[in-house]
Write a protein that holds these residues in place. Structure first.
Motif, PDB file in Angstrom:
ATOM      1  N   THR A  55      -4.532 -20.113 -11.950  1.00 18.04           N
ATOM      2  CA  THR A  55      -3.956 -19.164 -11.418  1.00 18.04           C
ATOM      3  C   THR A  55      -4.705 -18.855  -9.950  1.00 18.04           C
ATOM      4  O   THR A  55      -5.822 -19.375  -9.943  1.00 18.04           O
ATOM      5  CB  THR A  55      -4.201 -17.492 -11.628  1.00 18.04           C
ATOM      6  OG1 THR A  55      -5.496 -17.677 -11.355  1.00 18.04           O
ATOM      7  CG2 THR A  55      -3.421 -18.050 -13.538  1.00 18.04           C
ATOM      8  N   VAL A 290      -5.525 -10.620 -13.317  1.00 22.24           N
ATOM      9  CA  VAL A 290      -5.228 -11.916 -13.380  1.00 22.24           C
ATOM     10  C   VAL A 290      -5.409 -12.788 -14.019  1.00 22.24           C
ATOM     11  O   VAL A 290      -6.740 -12.978 -13.868  1.00 22.24           O
ATOM     12  CB  VAL A 290      -5.441 -12.229 -11.934  1.00 22.24           C
ATOM     13  CG1 VAL A 290      -5.013 -13.960 -11.375  1.00 22.24           C
ATOM     14  CG2 VAL A 290      -4.479 -11.955 -10.419  1.00 22.24           C
ATOM     15  N   SER A 292      -4.590 -16.273 -16.638  1.00 24.31           N
ATOM     16  CA  SER A 292      -3.245 -17.057 -17.508  1.00 24.31           C
ATOM     17  C   SER A 292      -2.059 -16.725 -18.026  1.00 24.31           C
ATOM     18  O   SER A 292      -0.921 -17.158 -18.234  1.00 24.31           O
ATOM     19  CB  SER A 292      -3.908 -18.745 -18.001  1.00 24.31           C
ATOM     20  OG  SER A 292      -4.803 -19.311 -16.757  1.00 24.31           O
ATOM     21  N   ALA A 295      -0.063 -14.454 -15.849  1.00 30.62           N
ATOM     22  CA  ALA A 295       0.785 -15.463 -15.990  1.00 30.62           C
ATOM     23  C   ALA A 295       2.292 -15.580 -17.149  1.00 30.62           C
ATOM     24  O   ALA A 295       3.671 -15.906 -16.280  1.00 30.62           O
ATOM     25  CB  ALA A 295       0.219 -16.877 -15.106  1.00 30.62           C
ATOM     26  N   ARG A 296       1.505 -16.034 -17.852  1.00 27.72           N
ATOM     27  CA  ARG A 296       2.435 -17.077 -18.369  1.00 27.72           C
ATOM     28  C   ARG A 296       3.888 -15.727 -19.707  1.00 27.72           C
ATOM     29  O   ARG A 296       4.736 -15.499 -19.624  1.00 27.72           O
ATOM     30  CB  ARG A 296       1.900 -17.354 -20.149  1.00 27.72           C
ATOM     31  CG  ARG A 296       1.184 -18.565 -19.594  1.00 27.72           C
ATOM     32  CD  ARG A 296       0.910 -19.107 -21.221  1.00 27.72           C
ATOM     33  NE  ARG A 296      -0.358 -18.913 -22.079  1.00 27.72           N
ATOM     34  CZ  ARG A 296      -1.764 -18.767 -22.342  1.00 27.72           C
ATOM     35  NH1 ARG A 296      -2.087 -19.461 -21.210  1.00 27.72           N
ATOM     36  NH2 ARG A 296      -2.546 -18.075 -22.982  1.00 27.72           N
ATOM     37  N   ALA A 299       5.792 -15.471 -16.339  1.00 24.52           N
ATOM     38  CA  ALA A 299       6.785 -16.580 -15.953  1.00 24.52           C
ATOM     39  C   ALA A 299       8.456 -16.358 -16.778  1.00 24.52           C
ATOM     40  O   ALA A 299       9.744 -16.687 -17.071  1.00 24.52           O
ATOM     41  CB  ALA A 299       6.638 -17.995 -17.176  1.00 24.52           C
ATOM     42  N   SER A 304       3.493  -9.167 -15.852  1.00 22.92           N
ATOM     43  CA  SER A 304       2.816  -9.194 -16.770  1.00 22.92           C
ATOM     44  C   SER A 304       2.755  -7.370 -17.244  1.00 22.92           C
ATOM     45  O   SER A 304       3.066  -6.920 -16.550  1.00 22.92           O
ATOM     46  CB  SER A 304       1.643  -9.801 -16.125  1.00 22.92           C
ATOM     47  OG  SER A 304       0.957  -9.356 -14.919  1.00 22.92           O
ATOM     48  N   LEU A 310       5.267 -12.584 -11.432  1.00 26.33           N
ATOM     49  CA  LEU A 310       4.837 -14.123 -11.528  1.00 26.33           C
ATOM     50  C   LEU A 310       4.096 -14.916 -10.016  1.00 26.33           C
ATOM     51  O   LEU A 310       2.982 -15.145  -9.595  1.00 26.33           O
ATOM     52  CB  LEU A 310       5.131 -15.140 -11.719  1.00 26.33           C
ATOM     53  CG  LEU A 310       4.781 -17.127 -12.061  1.00 26.33           C
ATOM     54  CD1 LEU A 310       4.142 -16.841 -12.728  1.00 26.33           C
ATOM     55  CD2 LEU A 310       5.743 -17.974 -12.594  1.00 26.33           C
ATOM     56  N   GLU A 311       4.870 -14.637  -8.059  1.00 22.83           N
ATOM     57  CA  GLU A 311       4.266 -14.706  -7.175  1.00 22.83           C
ATOM     58  C   GLU A 311       3.160 -14.105  -6.660  1.00 22.83           C
ATOM     59  O   GLU A 311       1.667 -14.886  -6.365  1.00 22.83           O
ATOM     60  CB  GLU A 311       5.618 -14.260  -6.049  1.00 22.83           C
ATOM     61  CG  GLU A 311       6.608 -15.312  -6.757  1.00 22.83           C
ATOM     62  CD  GLU A 311       7.414 -14.344  -8.011  1.00 22.83           C
ATOM     63  OE1 GLU A 311       8.852 -15.352  -7.763  1.00 22.83           O
ATOM     64  OE2 GLU A 311       7.066 -13.887  -8.148  1.00 22.83           O
ATOM     65  N   ILE A 313       0.665 -13.920  -9.371  1.00 22.38           N
ATOM     66  CA  ILE A 313      -0.911 -14.473 -10.181  1.00 22.38           C
ATOM     67  C   ILE A 313      -1.513 -15.777  -9.897  1.00 22.38           C
ATOM     68  O   ILE A 313      -1.855 -16.072  -9.878  1.00 22.38           O
ATOM     69  CB  ILE A 313      -0.364 -14.573 -11.397  1.00 22.38           C
ATOM     70  CG1 ILE A 313       0.038 -12.453 -11.849  1.00 22.38           C
ATOM     71  CG2 ILE A 313      -1.303 -15.023 -12.767  1.00 22.38           C
ATOM     72  CD1 ILE A 313       0.639 -12.753 -13.321  1.00 22.38           C
ATOM     73  N   VAL A 314       0.269 -17.142  -9.851  1.00 26.29           N
ATOM     74  CA  VAL A 314      -0.009 -18.150  -9.374  1.00 26.29           C
ATOM     75  C   VAL A 314      -0.092 -18.179  -7.486  1.00 26.29           C
ATOM     76  O   VAL A 314       1.139 -17.785  -6.759  1.00 26.29           O
ATOM     77  CB  VAL A 314       0.741 -18.891  -9.908  1.00 26.29           C
ATOM     78  CG1 VAL A 314       0.328 -18.462 -11.833  1.00 26.29           C
ATOM     79  CG2 VAL A 314       1.936 -18.682  -9.874  1.00 26.29           C
ATOM     80  N   THR A 319       4.116 -21.676  -8.910  1.00 29.30           N
ATOM     81  CA  THR A 319       5.227 -20.835  -8.553  1.00 29.30           C
ATOM     82  C   THR A 319       6.694 -21.535  -8.999  1.00 29.30           C
ATOM     83  O   THR A 319       7.891 -21.561 -10.284  1.00 29.30           O
ATOM     84  CB  THR A 319       5.063 -19.898  -7.750  1.00 29.30           C
ATOM     85  OG1 THR A 319       4.395 -17.860  -7.672  1.00 29.30           O
ATOM     86  CG2 THR A 319       6.617 -18.895  -8.246  1.00 29.30           C
TER      87      THR A 319
END
Length: 328
Positions: A55, A290, A292, A295-296, A299, A304, A310-311, A313-314, A319
Motif C-alpha cells: 500500500t 491505510v 492492507s 485495501a482488500r 478491492a 474500506s 482502492l485507488e 490505498i494502493v 490498482t
C-alpha cells in the motif's frame, strides 16, 4: 513498462523450495544490485512484510526511512541506498492467504517501481530535494527477495550468508513486530539474548510507532526502549540493545503516491499535502487509515471500512493489477 509474469514468480518460489535456499533475489531494479555474492554494501535496508497487498503506507515507510538515514549519515551524491523488499513464504503468525505468493511478488515489483519513481523525482534519493542538492542525490536500488524463514534472526543469517559483503542490515518494523521479536516463545527454549545476540550485533531496527489501543500511546512505546536502556528487562533483553533500536513517529501524514507532481512543481519532497500524480482528484489521504486489510476490503466491496477506495490505498500500478487479476 514490462513486468515479470506470475509464472516467473511461481517458478522462483518452486526453486526456493527445491534448492532449499535460505534467501533468493527474484527481482532487481538495477541489474548490478546484489548480482553476485561478492556485492559490497555498507548497509542494506530490509523491509519484511506480507505485502498483501503493498500500500501507500508501505511506500511512506520506505520514504521516511530513507529520509531519516539520509539525515543521519549526511548522504552525499555518491552514496547509494539498497533496499530489499522481503517476503517470507512462511510467517510465524500469519497463514498464506488470501493472495497467492506469486501474485504478491508481482504486486511488489509494481510497488518497487513507485519507490524508484519517487527517488528519481526527488533529486535521486527518496525525500531529498532537487533544490537542496543541485538535482542530484543518493541512488536507491531495490531488490525483491524471498525466504522460507519466518523469524528475523534466520532471515538475517540467510541474507548474510548470501551476501557476506553486507556490513549492516537495517530492519523497518512497527512496534508490534518489535515486541514479537523480543518474545521468548519464538526461540525454542533459548533466552532472547542467546537467540538474538548475533542478529542485534550486526543489525539495526528502525521502528515506527503511533498511538495504539493494544500497545498504548507513542510515549508509552518510547518509554519501553528507555526501560530496556535502563536495564528493566536485563534478564531477557541486554540494555546495550537499546542503542541498536531507533523509534520514530509512524508516517509523516504525506501521501507518497502524490509526491511526484509535488516534487516536480515545488522542487521539494517536504510538503504536507500532495496532489495525485495521475489525475486531478486532489485526494488527501490520512495514512493512519491505510492498511492492507483496508485495501482488500476496498478491492472486494468498493470501499474500506474507513471509506477509502482502492485507488486511494494502493499505487496506480497495483490498482491496475488487482482490477485485472481479481486477486481478492
Amino acid at each position: 513498462m514490462t513486468y515479470k509474469s506470475t509464472d516467473y514468480y511461481r517458478a522462483q518460489l518452486e526453486a526456493l523450495r527445491e534448492n532449499q535456499d535460505g534467501f533468493r533475489v527474484v527481482y532487481r531494479s538495477n541489474s548490478d544490485f546484489l548480482a553476485s555474492q561478492d556485492a559490497k554494501l555498507r548497509s542494506l535496508i530490509v523491509f519484511d512484510s506480507s505485502f498483501n497487498p503493498p500500500t501507500i503506507a508501505h511506500l511512506a515507510l520506505v520514504n521516511d526511512t530513507i529520509k531519516l538515514l539520509q539525515s543521519a549519515s549526511h548522504a552525499t551524491d555518491n552514496d547509494e541506498f539498497g533496499i530489499v523488499l522481503l517476503l517470507a513464504v512462511q510467517n510465524a503468525d500469519k497463514p498464506v492467504v488470501p493472495a497467492p505468493l506469486e501474485h504478491r511478488l508481482a504486486m511488489m515489483e509494481r510497488f518497487s517501481a513507485s519507490i524508484s519513481k519517487i527517488a528519481e523525482t526527488s533529486g535521486g534519493g527518496i525525500g531529498s530535494s532537487a533544490a537542496d542538492n543541485g538535482g542530484l542525490g543518493p541512488k536507491v536500488n531495490v531488490a525483491i527477495g524471498i525466504t522460507p524463514f519466518p523469524k528475523f534472526v534466520d532471515k538475517a543469517d540467510a541474507i548474510q550468508t548470501s551476501f557476506p559483503g553486507v556490513g549492516e542490515q537495517i530492519y523497518i518494523t512497527g512496534y508490534d513486530t518489535l515486541i514479537r521479536l523480543f518474545d521468548a516463545k519464538y526461540y525454542g527454549g533459548k533466552t532472547v539474548a542467546e537467540a538474538l545476540g548475533e542478529f542485534m550485533a550486526r543489525s539495526r531496527i528502525m521502528c515506527f510507532i503511533r498511538d495504539n489501543p493494544q500497545w498504548g500511546t507513542a510515549a508509552d512505546q518510547m518509554q519501553y526502549i528507555e526501560d530496556v536502556r535502563n536495564g528493566r528487562y536485563r534478564d531477557n533483553i541486554p540494555p546495550s540493545w537499546a542503542e541498536r533500536i531507533s523509534l520514530h513517529p509512524y508516517l509523516t501524514g504525506q501521501d507518497p503516491k502524490q509526491q511526484i507532481n509535488a516534487d516536480s512543481e515545488q522542487g521539494s519532497g517536504h510538503s504536507e499535502n500532495y496532489r495525485d500524480q495521475n489525475n486531478a482528484r486532489g485526494d488527501v489521504v490520512d495514512l493512519a487509515t491505510v492498511s492492507s486489510t483496508a485495501a482488500r476490503a476496498a478491492a472486494k466491496t468498493g470501499k474500506s471500512a474507513e471509506g477509502l477506495t482502492l485507488e486511494q490505498i494502493v499505487s496506480d500500478a497495483v490498482t491496475t493489477y488487482l482490477r485485472e487479476n481479481h486477486t481478492y
